[in-house]
Design an enzyme around this catalytic site. Structure first.
Site, mmCIF file in Angstrom:
data_model
loop_
_atom_site.group_PDB
_atom_site.id
_atom_site.type_symbol
_atom_site.label_atom_id
_atom_site.label_comp_id
_atom_site.label_asym_id
_atom_site.label_seq_id
_atom_site.Cartn_x
_atom_site.Cartn_y
_atom_site.Cartn_z
ATOM 1 N N SER A 176 17.903 27.702 25.582
ATOM 2 C CA SER A 176 17.041 26.922 24.700
ATOM 3 C C SER A 176 16.026 27.849 24.038
ATOM 4 O O SER A 176 16.411 28.793 23.365
ATOM 5 C CB SER A 176 16.377 25.799 25.495
ATOM 6 O OG SER A 176 15.760 24.864 24.634
ATOM 7 N N ASP A 222 23.950 18.194 20.719
ATOM 8 C CA ASP A 222 22.601 18.645 21.040
ATOM 9 C C ASP A 222 21.633 18.214 19.940
ATOM 10 O O ASP A 222 21.839 18.516 18.767
ATOM 11 C CB ASP A 222 22.600 20.172 21.177
ATOM 12 C CG ASP A 222 21.343 20.696 21.855
ATOM 13 O OD1 ASP A 222 20.319 19.986 21.865
ATOM 14 O OD2 ASP A 222 21.390 21.829 22.368
ATOM 15 N N HIS A 238 22.095 18.926 24.930
ATOM 16 C CA HIS A 238 21.332 20.126 25.290
ATOM 17 C C HIS A 238 21.625 20.565 26.716
ATOM 18 O O HIS A 238 21.410 21.709 27.069
ATOM 19 C CB HIS A 238 19.838 19.837 25.127
ATOM 20 C CG HIS A 238 18.991 21.065 24.991
ATOM 21 N ND1 HIS A 238 19.191 22.003 24.010
ATOM 22 C CD2 HIS A 238 17.934 21.509 25.710
ATOM 23 C CE1 HIS A 238 18.307 22.961 24.115
ATOM 24 N NE2 HIS A 238 17.528 22.689 25.151
#
Length: 589
Positions: free
Chosen positions: A463, A548, A583
């Protein structure tokens, strides 16, 4: 009580032995897996797309990989071909490691129970099942006062189990795509039957306000949580009451219940500011301000007895000032001292703690006896954003690395919160490069002190940690043997210039607004995608989730395409895009 079913967080770190050693020398056990019959790496086509800002021209040859609908056949075919190549390299090795990790999992697992009213509540996994069961069990002698020494009856004499969060109803939020857009269901705890129409297009923020109402949060068109709603069971969602609308696009809202369950707290937050509203669950339509918005002040609240407990951080008190105030009078304060302990060698334990006597009783400890003898290979993990602390913690999945001789290290770099608020301030905005140089210094320290060598040093981040990994790969590719970038935020300038992308506006307080000239050129100087160049890179694995909503799949896809085109080495570059995930990874354990 509420149940939330969402995707677990998992990154394929255990590919590192595969990336660390050459195809001819690596053997996870006694066998080796040849790459000789693997398909060739994919070479993406180039379609020139010119981007201009402040007289500066950038050419993005892979902009065509963006598809907001996630349905373009050509793009899906491209991602599938990348997955095919990655699977051809990793599949046999992943199967072996999966068997190792699964072998350490106690599949018939029951959590430590929590006593609420006349029931024990707990979670239970069953042999061979993917998903957790949320259960309750009647307390045989409910007239007995709660005690630290409570034990839940088990065996054939135990009362029957029910999947239920409270005495009558269960509300749970479900996301089946990984895009973090939820549908909420309310069912009867005894029969499992639906008792209300599903609530759609919600965030996971959901709390009970008494036995007949729910408070929830919805999002705007760019998935920013912006409205708080009150839903009374039996009513159609279209007539629900909006309790608050956050119109400032820098701020988003969250929701939590006090441990006493008497109050709900609504937080309105940006990256540097958070104010709190509260409501009494007995009067859920009356939302009141508890801590007014002051730019730079970050507050969080809990409740016990007649007091609210407020943690308030400001520029003056970077590491927080803790206050306790009467529910009706915020002038009376006292200082609290929080405590948290974690270890990378000790599994997590669950304690009951009596606040009055100070007595703690161990309720449950997860045990795994394994010989830890890590030596030369080393995995260095880093994040370095949002003042998030990456604390040492026990993970059974890491044992497969340790069993193969890996050392596991965490870099506490500026931008994180390990050293307090100022540590974060010195690693954001126009000081963001400190995050990357700190990580490089950590790597150099480990090498200089013979924890590992360049030939055995692997790195990982996901991330916002993907900004870190991408940046240091461009800055010092010679320092690392292998890297894993999980759902990485690597196209910093282009994404933060586009306010139609979810969360863009809220990121401006962390990374800066590239519509401002100073921030534009500073970001461009480190943005991983913009700084890929013709040089040797180490072995790299990059992952993405098609659905995501935090880091769009096309960022890592573009990054990999550009790396394949420009890198001058023959090292492995793999890209895996999960089509049924967001995600985090796919659902199930």
């Amino acid at each position: 009580m509420l149940l939330r079913r969402q995707f677990c967080n998992h990154v394929s770190l255990l590919c590192l032995p595969r990336l660390l050693y050459s195809p001819t020398s690596f053997s996870p056990t006694k066998s080796s897996h040849s790459l000789s019959q693997s398909p060739s790496p994919l070479v993406a086509k180039k379609v020139e797309h010119v981007l201009e800002m402040f007289g500066d021209v950038r050419v993005d040859n892979y902009y065509w990989l963006r598809d907001d609908s996630r349905s373009d056949p050509e793009i899906l075919s491209h991602l599938n071909l990348e997955n095919t190549y990655t699977d051809s390299v990793m599949s046999k090795f992943e199967d072996e490691l999966f068997g190792e990790i699964k072998g350490r999992v106690k599949e018939d697992y029951t959590s430590a129970p929590i006593r609420r009213g006349k029931y024990y509540y707990y979670m239970k996994y069953l042999q061979g099942k993917e998903y957790v069961q949320y259960c309750r069990r009647l307390i045989p002698s409910n007239d007995t006062a709660p005690s630290l020494y409570d034990t839940m009856p088990t065996g054939s004499d135990a009362p029957p189990e029910h999947v239920s969060p409270n005495n009558k109803l269960v509300a749970y939020a479900e996301d089946t795509r990984g895009d973090e857009i939820y549908t909420v269901y309310v069912i009867d705890a005894k029969t499992g039957a639906l008792v209300d129409k599903p609530l759609v297009s919600l965030t996971p923020y959901l709390e009970w306000a008494g036995d007949e109402a729910l408070v929830y949060i919805t999002m705007d068109e760019i998935l920013r949580p912006d409205k708080v709603w009150l839903h009374k069971l039996g009513n159609d969602q279209s007539i629900d009451i909006c309790l608050y609308h956050e119109k400032d696009h820098i701020f988003s809202i969250d929701l939590e219940a006090s441990e006493s369950k008497k109050f709900l707290f609504v937080g309105s937050r940006s990256k540097i500011t958070r104010s709190i509203f509260y409501l009494d669950v007995a009067k859920p339509e009356d939302l009141r301000v508890l801590t007014p918005r002051v730019v730079g002040a970050d507050t969080s609240v809990s409740h016990r007895g007649n007091h609210f407990f407020i943690r308030r951080r400001t520029d003056e008190f970077f590491n927080s000032k803790l206050l306790a105030c009467l529910v009706e009078n915020t002038s009376e304060t006292t200082v609290l001292i929080p405590h948290k302990e974690s270890s990378m060698k000790t599994p997590p334990s669950v304690y009951d703690h009596d606040m009055n006597t100070g007595i703690s009783v161990l309720k449950k400890i997860e045990t795994n006896l394994v010989k830890l003898d890590g030596s030369d290979p080393l995995l260095l993990y880093g994040y370095g954003s949002y003042e998030i602390c990456i604390d040492p913690g026990f993970k059974t999945s890491q044992l497969s690395l340790l069993d193969r001789g890996f050392i596991y290290a965490i870099a506490h770099i500026r931008g994180g919160g390990e050293m307090g608020g100022q540590w974060n301030e010195n690693g954001k905005l126009l000081k963001k490069k400190n995050t990357f140089t700190d990580f490089i210094y950590c790597a150099e320290y480990l090498i200089e002190n013979q924890y590992c060598s360049k030939e055995k040093l692997c790195i990982e981040g996901r991330s916002a940690g993907g900004v870190l990994i991408g940046a240091v790969l461009n800055m010092r590719p010679d320092l690392f043997k292998a890297a894993v970038a999980g759902v990485p935020f690597v196209d910093v300038v282009t994404s933060l210039l586009d306010p139609t992308i979810p969360l863009t506006t809220t990121e401006w307080e962390e990374f800066g607004d590239p519509h401002k000239k100073e921030f534009y050129f500073y970001m461009k100087s480190y943005s991983p995608f913009d700084n890929v160049k013709a040089q040797n890179y180490p072995n790299i694995l990059v992952t993405a989730g098609l659905n995501d909503s935090l880091v769009m799949y096309w960022e890592p896809a573009k990054f990999v395409a550009k790396l394949r085109d420009m890198k001058t080495d023959d090292n492995i570059l793999l890209f895996k895009c999960e089509f049924c995930a967001g995600h985090s990874s796919k659902s199930g354990r």
